[in-house]
Motif scaffolding. Structure first.
Motif, PDB file in Angstrom:
ATOM      1  N   GLU A  93     -11.575  -3.385   7.889  1.00 34.87           N
ATOM      2  CA  GLU A  93     -10.236  -3.642   7.357  1.00 34.87           C
ATOM      3  C   GLU A  93     -10.244  -4.495   6.099  1.00 34.87           C
ATOM      4  O   GLU A  93      -9.343  -4.366   5.256  1.00 34.87           O
ATOM      5  CB  GLU A  93      -9.357  -4.290   8.434  1.00 34.87           C
ATOM      6  CG  GLU A  93      -8.819  -3.318   9.477  1.00 34.87           C
ATOM      7  CD  GLU A  93      -9.847  -2.946  10.534  1.00 34.87           C
ATOM      8  OE1 GLU A  93      -9.516  -2.127  11.410  1.00 34.87           O
ATOM      9  OE2 GLU A  93     -10.977  -3.470  10.485  1.00 34.87           O
ATOM     10  N   GLU A  94     -11.229  -5.378   5.950  1.00 33.45           N
ATOM     11  CA  GLU A  94     -11.241  -6.227   4.759  1.00 33.45           C
ATOM     12  C   GLU A  94     -11.380  -5.398   3.479  1.00 33.45           C
ATOM     13  O   GLU A  94     -11.040  -5.878   2.386  1.00 33.45           O
ATOM     14  CB  GLU A  94     -12.384  -7.242   4.840  1.00 33.45           C
ATOM     15  CG  GLU A  94     -13.787  -6.702   4.636  1.00 33.45           C
ATOM     16  CD  GLU A  94     -14.357  -6.005   5.862  1.00 33.45           C
ATOM     17  OE1 GLU A  94     -15.482  -5.477   5.762  1.00 33.45           O
ATOM     18  OE2 GLU A  94     -13.677  -6.006   6.913  1.00 33.45           O
ATOM     19  N   GLN A  95     -11.834  -4.155   3.580  1.00 30.45           N
ATOM     20  CA  GLN A  95     -12.003  -3.296   2.409  1.00 30.45           C
ATOM     21  C   GLN A  95     -10.727  -2.563   2.027  1.00 30.45           C
ATOM     22  O   GLN A  95     -10.620  -2.075   0.899  1.00 30.45           O
ATOM     23  CB  GLN A  95     -13.117  -2.273   2.652  1.00 30.45           C
ATOM     24  CG  GLN A  95     -14.495  -2.883   2.837  1.00 30.45           C
ATOM     25  CD  GLN A  95     -15.559  -1.830   3.092  1.00 30.45           C
ATOM     26  OE1 GLN A  95     -15.376  -0.654   2.816  1.00 30.45           O
ATOM     27  NE2 GLN A  95     -16.684  -2.260   3.630  1.00 30.45           N
ATOM     28  N   TRP A  96      -9.765  -2.441   2.966  1.00 34.00           N
ATOM     29  CA  TRP A  96      -8.622  -1.580   2.664  1.00 34.00           C
ATOM     30  C   TRP A  96      -7.284  -2.044   3.226  1.00 34.00           C
ATOM     31  O   TRP A  96      -6.234  -1.556   2.792  1.00 34.00           O
ATOM     32  CB  TRP A  96      -8.907  -0.164   3.169  1.00 34.00           C
ATOM     33  CG  TRP A  96      -9.214  -0.097   4.646  1.00 34.00           C
ATOM     34  CD1 TRP A  96     -10.450  -0.141   5.222  1.00 34.00           C
ATOM     35  CD2 TRP A  96      -8.277  -0.004   5.735  1.00 34.00           C
ATOM     36  NE1 TRP A  96     -10.346  -0.070   6.602  1.00 34.00           N
ATOM     37  CE2 TRP A  96      -9.029   0.023   6.938  1.00 34.00           C
ATOM     38  CE3 TRP A  96      -6.890   0.080   5.807  1.00 34.00           C
ATOM     39  CZ2 TRP A  96      -8.420   0.113   8.194  1.00 34.00           C
ATOM     40  CZ3 TRP A  96      -6.276   0.169   7.052  1.00 34.00           C
ATOM     41  CH2 TRP A  96      -7.052   0.182   8.224  1.00 34.00           C
ATOM     42  N   ALA A  97      -7.254  -2.971   4.165  1.00 37.29           N
ATOM     43  CA  ALA A  97      -6.001  -3.310   4.840  1.00 37.29           C
ATOM     44  C   ALA A  97      -4.939  -3.799   3.862  1.00 37.29           C
ATOM     45  O   ALA A  97      -5.220  -4.601   2.971  1.00 37.29           O
ATOM     46  CB  ALA A  97      -6.257  -4.384   5.906  1.00 37.29           C
ATOM     47  N   ARG A  98      -3.736  -3.289   4.030  1.00 37.41           N
ATOM     48  CA  ARG A  98      -2.544  -3.593   3.233  1.00 37.41           C
ATOM     49  C   ARG A  98      -2.665  -3.103   1.792  1.00 37.41           C
ATOM     50  O   ARG A  98      -1.770  -3.341   0.984  1.00 37.41           O
ATOM     51  CB  ARG A  98      -2.203  -5.096   3.282  1.00 37.41           C
ATOM     52  CG  ARG A  98      -1.832  -5.564   4.685  1.00 37.41           C
ATOM     53  CD  ARG A  98      -1.564  -7.052   4.731  1.00 37.41           C
ATOM     54  NE  ARG A  98      -0.287  -7.423   4.127  1.00 37.41           N
ATOM     55  CZ  ARG A  98       0.874  -7.486   4.776  1.00 37.41           C
ATOM     56  NH1 ARG A  98       0.942  -7.168   6.047  1.00 37.41           N
ATOM     57  NH2 ARG A  98       1.962  -7.873   4.143  1.00 37.41           N
ATOM     58  N   ARG A  99      -3.741  -2.426   1.490  1.00 38.40           N
ATOM     59  CA  ARG A  99      -3.848  -1.757   0.189  1.00 38.40           C
ATOM     60  C   ARG A  99      -4.001  -0.248   0.352  1.00 38.40           C
ATOM     61  O   ARG A  99      -4.092   0.474  -0.632  1.00 38.40           O
ATOM     62  CB  ARG A  99      -5.056  -2.302  -0.595  1.00 38.40           C
ATOM     63  CG  ARG A  99      -4.928  -3.754  -0.985  1.00 38.40           C
ATOM     64  CD  ARG A  99      -6.081  -4.234  -1.835  1.00 38.40           C
ATOM     65  NE  ARG A  99      -7.342  -4.201  -1.110  1.00 38.40           N
ATOM     66  CZ  ARG A  99      -8.285  -3.295  -1.284  1.00 38.40           C
ATOM     67  NH1 ARG A  99      -8.114  -2.317  -2.153  1.00 38.40           N
ATOM     68  NH2 ARG A  99      -9.401  -3.332  -0.581  1.00 38.40           N
ATOM     69  N   ALA A 100      -4.036   0.220   1.599  1.00 36.99           N
ATOM     70  CA  ALA A 100      -4.264   1.633   1.878  1.00 36.99           C
ATOM     71  C   ALA A 100      -3.006   2.292   2.423  1.00 36.99           C
ATOM     72  O   ALA A 100      -2.265   1.703   3.214  1.00 36.99           O
ATOM     73  CB  ALA A 100      -5.409   1.803   2.873  1.00 36.99           C
ATOM     74  N   SER A 101      -2.798   3.526   2.002  1.00 34.30           N
ATOM     75  CA  SER A 101      -1.697   4.350   2.492  1.00 34.30           C
ATOM     76  C   SER A 101      -2.274   5.626   3.087  1.00 34.30           C
ATOM     77  O   SER A 101      -3.064   6.311   2.425  1.00 34.30           O
ATOM     78  CB  SER A 101      -0.744   4.730   1.353  1.00 34.30           C
ATOM     79  OG  SER A 101      -0.279   3.601   0.665  1.00 34.30           O
ATOM     80  N   LEU A 102      -1.902   5.936   4.307  1.00 35.09           N
ATOM     81  CA  LEU A 102      -2.244   7.219   4.907  1.00 35.09           C
ATOM     82  C   LEU A 102      -1.120   8.192   4.581  1.00 35.09           C
ATOM     83  O   LEU A 102       0.048   7.909   4.882  1.00 35.09           O
ATOM     84  CB  LEU A 102      -2.410   7.073   6.419  1.00 35.09           C
ATOM     85  CG  LEU A 102      -2.872   8.325   7.170  1.00 35.09           C
ATOM     86  CD1 LEU A 102      -4.285   8.720   6.749  1.00 35.09           C
ATOM     87  CD2 LEU A 102      -2.806   8.099   8.680  1.00 35.09           C
ATOM     88  N   VAL A 103      -1.466   9.317   3.960  1.00 28.66           N
ATOM     89  CA  VAL A 103      -0.436  10.233   3.462  1.00 28.66           C
ATOM     90  C   VAL A 103      -0.766  11.670   3.846  1.00 28.66           C
ATOM     91  O   VAL A 103      -1.920  12.012   4.131  1.00 28.66           O
ATOM     92  CB  VAL A 103      -0.281  10.137   1.923  1.00 28.66           C
ATOM     93  CG1 VAL A 103       0.017   8.702   1.492  1.00 28.66           C
ATOM     94  CG2 VAL A 103      -1.507  10.682   1.198  1.00 28.66           C
ATOM     95  N   ARG A 104       0.256  12.505   3.841  1.00 26.90           N
ATOM     96  CA  ARG A 104       0.057  13.942   3.979  1.00 26.90           C
ATOM     97  C   ARG A 104      -0.496  14.501   2.676  1.00 26.90           C
ATOM     98  O   ARG A 104      -0.053  14.117   1.596  1.00 26.90           O
ATOM     99  CB  ARG A 104       1.382  14.639   4.298  1.00 26.90           C
ATOM    100  CG  ARG A 104       2.057  14.170   5.583  1.00 26.90           C
ATOM    101  CD  ARG A 104       3.393  14.874   5.775  1.00 26.90           C
ATOM    102  NE  ARG A 104       4.088  14.372   6.942  1.00 26.90           N
ATOM    103  CZ  ARG A 104       4.916  13.330   6.921  1.00 26.90           C
ATOM    104  NH1 ARG A 104       5.138  12.688   5.790  1.00 26.90           N
ATOM    105  NH2 ARG A 104       5.512  12.915   8.023  1.00 26.90           N
ATOM    106  N   GLN A 105      -1.422  15.419   2.781  1.00 26.10           N
ATOM    107  CA  GLN A 105      -1.961  16.049   1.588  1.00 26.10           C
ATOM    108  C   GLN A 105      -0.989  17.100   1.071  1.00 26.10           C
ATOM    109  O   GLN A 105      -0.379  17.836   1.855  1.00 26.10           O
ATOM    110  CB  GLN A 105      -3.313  16.700   1.889  1.00 26.10           C
ATOM    111  CG  GLN A 105      -4.018  17.231   0.645  1.00 26.10           C
ATOM    112  CD  GLN A 105      -5.459  17.621   0.938  1.00 26.10           C
ATOM    113  OE1 GLN A 105      -5.869  17.678   2.099  1.00 26.10           O
ATOM    114  NE2 GLN A 105      -6.238  17.866  -0.106  1.00 26.10           N
TER     115      GLN A 105
END
Length: 312
Positions: A93-105
């Motif tokens: 999580e330290e690599q992506w948490a609160r900066r990542a969005s899971l989205v539909r392609q």
């Protein structure tokens, strides 16, 4: 190495100036917004701490306000929810948490849908030199930062490198058909009007913004990418607005101003080093914008929930 350039255990599909795009399952992508920052189309050597989090959370804030009103691609920005949906990310999580969005392609459309409510930036430069925007004449006598009444739909090409190019709306119709071009303009105008009304309540002016759209597997027009962030929009504080000059934008303006004043940089890589005070001034503007809009500092913002199980 920037923080989002650490390798995630997913297939990296694209690394842009700011965002890294990974495959995250069937018909899903993970968008990770880094703290990288570019100016004059050159990525700076230094990052702006917290910028990626603000870009991700501000898009989520806007889309939470639009939930049920427009079809968009965002599924989640909640780290726990993302880790459940993409188990390979758990423990990193330290690599992506609160900066990542899971989205539909989706299948992105090859135009950027720009709405200009005020004349500034590249539009002002072309108008000052030629009296036009994308080759189309504008009213005479406009000053820099004057309002455009009504706002102008000013699409642009999506350049893979170098500068995007303003094009007249008829070029969108040639590429995508008149019906799609009209729908893109109508949706972009509605989104801009909603945004302009909302930011006015926070004492801000939404001078211009760009939207991107794609088609989902069912062929539905879908709002994608970042939405009304300081990287895709020009925000001005009302208290400092005065037409006839440039405005103190709440974005990376301190970096642009610093670079523009350098006599010996030709705006090509490698970039010059940024002073600490310029980075901090930029960081402050991003944070101030987020708090003025959402009412929270980024680290305290309660993450919104979206419809993971199906399309909105």
């Amino acid at each position: 190495m920037y923080e989002s350039e650490a390798t995630l255990p997913l297939e990296l599909l694209h690394q842009g100036k700011v965002r890294d795009v990974y495959r995250a399952g069937q018909d899903r992508l993970l968008l990770v917004a880094s703290d990288r920052i570019s100016a004059f189309d050159v990525v700076m050597s230094e990052a702006v701490p917290g910028k990626g989090e603000i870009l991700t959370l501000l898009t989520a804030w806007w889309l939470s306000r639009l939930e049920g009103q427009i079809h968009h691609h965002l599924l989640s920005v909640d780290p726990e929810e993302i880790a459940r949906e993409v188990p390979a990310l758990s423990g990193r999580e330290e690599q992506w948490a609160r900066r990542a969005s899971l989205v539909r392609q989706t299948r992105p459309l090859p135009v950027e849908c720009v709405i200009r409510g005020y004349i500034s930036g590249s539009a002002w430069q072309e108008y000052r030199n030629h009296g036009t925007l994308a080759g189309e004449p504008l009213p005479t006598g406009l000053r820099e930062s004057d309002p455009l009444e009504p706002p102008i739909f000013s699409p642009a090409t999506k350049a893979t490198s170098g500068h995007d190019e303003n094009i007249p709306p008829r070029e969108v119709a040639k590429q995508l058909g008149e019906e799609m071009a009209a729908e893109l303009e109508a949706r972009s105008r509605l989104l801009y009007e909603h945004g302009a009304r909302t930011v006015a309540e926070a004492g801000l002016i939404l001078a211009d913004t760009k939207f991107e759209f794609g088609l989902d597997p069912q062929g539905r027009l879908t709002l994608i990418d970042e939405v009304l962030t300081p990287d895709s929009s020009r925000y001005w504080p009302v208290e400092a607005y005065a037409p006839g000059r440039g405005q103190p934008s709440m974005d990376k303006q301190p970096i642009r101003d610093f670079l523009a004043a350098l006599p010996d940089w030709d705006r090509n890589p490698p970039p010059p080093s940024l002073p600490t005070q310029v980075i901090e001034a930029t960081r402050h503007r991003y944070r101030e914008l987020f708090q003025r809009l959402s009412g929270y500092p980024p680290e305290d913002y309660p993450l919104p929930r979206f419809q993971m199980g199906g399309a909105p």
